[in-house]
Design a protein around this motif. Sequence first.
Motif, PDB file in Angstrom:
ATOM      1  N   ASN A 169      68.268 -26.006 -61.848  1.00  0.00           N
ATOM      2  CA  ASN A 169      68.881 -26.426 -60.183  1.00  0.00           C
ATOM      3  C   ASN A 169      70.018 -26.929 -60.009  1.00  0.00           C
ATOM      4  O   ASN A 169      70.625 -26.785 -59.540  1.00  0.00           O
ATOM      5  CB  ASN A 169      67.157 -27.471 -59.579  1.00  0.00           C
ATOM      6  N   ALA A 213      73.129 -25.692 -57.959  1.00  0.00           N
ATOM      7  CA  ALA A 213      73.902 -26.426 -56.636  1.00  0.00           C
ATOM      8  C   ALA A 213      75.016 -26.747 -56.639  1.00  0.00           C
ATOM      9  O   ALA A 213      76.786 -26.455 -56.058  1.00  0.00           O
ATOM     10  CB  ALA A 213      73.355 -28.203 -56.710  1.00  0.00           C
ATOM     11  N   LYS A 214      75.562 -26.541 -57.912  1.00  0.00           N
ATOM     12  CA  LYS A 214      76.999 -26.938 -58.681  1.00  0.00           C
ATOM     13  C   LYS A 214      78.032 -25.531 -58.516  1.00  0.00           C
ATOM     14  O   LYS A 214      78.748 -24.834 -58.362  1.00  0.00           O
ATOM     15  CB  LYS A 214      77.684 -26.883 -59.956  1.00  0.00           C
TER      16      LYS A 214
END
Length: 287
Positions: A62, A66-67
């Motif tokens: 996750n 997200a990055k």
Amino acid sequence: MEQNTQPLVKHGNNFDLITLWLHDKSPNSRRGYYLDIIQFTRLIGDIPLDQITLNDLQAFSNALGAKGYAVATISRKLAAVKSLLTFSYRVRVIPNNVGSLIRLPKGKDRLAERILSQSQVRAMIDLTSKLRDKTLIRFLYATGARVSEVCALKWRDVQPIRNGRAQVSLLGKGNKTRVVVFSTEMWELLQQLRGADGLNEPVFKSLQKGHLDPSRVNRIVREAAERAGIEGKVSPHWLRHSHASHSLERGAPLQLVKQSLGHSHIAMTERYLHARPDESSALYLGV
């Protein structure tokens, strides 16, 4: 009879296990895997591998998403963690392989986008004036070699054979050696590059007379692609993809291409058949 659960390795911490796991991998693989694992350990902190849970692996996945990492990159990084956990399980350091519980994400297969046309490859070669760089680009395409394999070459690895042709011994993944035969024209170009160099000198030299660094090879190929007006982040691996696709299009047997590329499974080579099909049902619609 009670099963032996004693660890098969001596270790003091996670770093010891990582070092043991990386030991037999190629230098190029070691660098990539190490960076991926360090990124994972920074997320979980100083937790022993036997205390890692599925929650930790999902949290890592996750966090990568997200990055903004690409799906293929996330899959590669998770595969590195899974490989480390599998190794730790096999040497009896961890009681369960939690890595087997997480699936690698799959994105769109972009192989077709990374296969150059034969005219594009020719333009890259023709528009490169420096002998070393011209020979390097042509050699990458002619042999389908990986950039790490080419960077490690010495002149003793290349030798003439019958009918004016030559061969090169490449040390690939898993420390497996394969031999690739190439044309008379490629051999003659290499001889121009060699000059009076001895058997133990690098085939492709840096300005400091040592082996070329993979990052430098990447720049040479990228700049050649820009001169040829090719869009995209062209890398040496695109020449490997092109070698496979073009040789199959010209009738090379699938098994021979597999051997030349050093693929461990025929399915890896078969991908090139599906990346550039000659037909589809769309052609039968008349629109």
